[in-house]
Design a protein around this motif. Sequence first.
Motif, short mmCIF file in Angstrom:
data_model
loop_
_atom_site.label_atom_id
_atom_site.label_comp_id
_atom_site.label_asym_id
_atom_site.label_seq_id
_atom_site.Cartn_x
_atom_site.Cartn_y
_atom_site.Cartn_z
N PRO A 173 0.84 -1.20 0.00
CA PRO A 173 0.00 0.00 0.00
C PRO A 173 0.88 1.25 0.00
O PRO A 173 1.97 1.26 0.58
CB PRO A 173 -0.79 -0.11 1.31
N LYS A 174 0.42 2.29 -0.67
CA LYS A 174 1.19 3.53 -0.81
C LYS A 174 1.67 4.07 0.53
O LYS A 174 2.80 4.55 0.64
CB LYS A 174 0.35 4.57 -1.53
N ALA A 175 0.87 3.95 1.56
CA ALA A 175 1.24 4.48 2.88
C ALA A 175 2.51 3.82 3.43
O ALA A 175 3.29 4.47 4.11
CB ALA A 175 0.08 4.29 3.85
N GLU A 176 2.73 2.55 3.11
CA GLU A 176 3.93 1.86 3.60
C GLU A 176 5.21 2.40 2.97
O GLU A 176 6.29 2.29 3.54
CB GLU A 176 3.82 0.36 3.36
N TYR A 177 5.12 2.96 1.77
CA TYR A 177 6.29 3.53 1.10
C TYR A 177 6.62 4.93 1.64
O TYR A 177 7.64 5.49 1.29
CB TYR A 177 6.06 3.63 -0.41
N GLN A 178 5.75 5.47 2.46
CA GLN A 178 5.94 6.83 2.95
C GLN A 178 6.31 6.88 4.43
O GLN A 178 6.24 7.93 5.04
CB GLN A 178 4.68 7.65 2.69
N THR A 179 6.74 5.76 4.99
CA THR A 179 7.10 5.72 6.40
C THR A 179 8.58 6.01 6.59
O THR A 179 9.39 5.86 5.66
CB THR A 179 6.80 4.33 7.00
N ALA A 229 8.60 4.81 -4.63
CA ALA A 229 7.71 4.03 -5.49
C ALA A 229 6.81 4.95 -6.31
O ALA A 229 6.48 6.03 -5.85
CB ALA A 229 6.85 3.10 -4.63
N PRO A 230 6.42 4.58 -7.52
CA PRO A 230 6.84 3.38 -8.21
C PRO A 230 8.28 3.52 -8.69
O PRO A 230 8.73 4.62 -9.00
CB PRO A 230 5.87 3.29 -9.39
N ALA A 231 8.97 2.41 -8.74
CA ALA A 231 10.37 2.42 -9.15
C ALA A 231 10.72 1.11 -9.83
O ALA A 231 10.07 0.10 -9.62
CB ALA A 231 11.27 2.64 -7.95
#
Length: 84
Positions: A19-25, A36-38
Amino acid sequence: MMPRLGGKYDVQIEVISKPKAEYQTDEYFELDLPVAPAVMVGEEIVVEGSNTTQDKVEAVICRQLGLPEPEPQKKGILGRILRG
């Protein structure tokens, strides 16, 4: 795109989807991974924070494998006419 390239070249493909939120921690940023995306090939970041083309990913795969880079494919009707 990735399954085709994985079948064409001797590479292993790993897809990570969260989920997008996990990439922003803070924990994610501490891993020093791309935004992400990458797409990464080996340790090289091909693209970060946006989409990319198959041609660009394929060129990086070829460089990593020591192969010549393929010619970019011409797209659409005009590309098919000029190719033939």
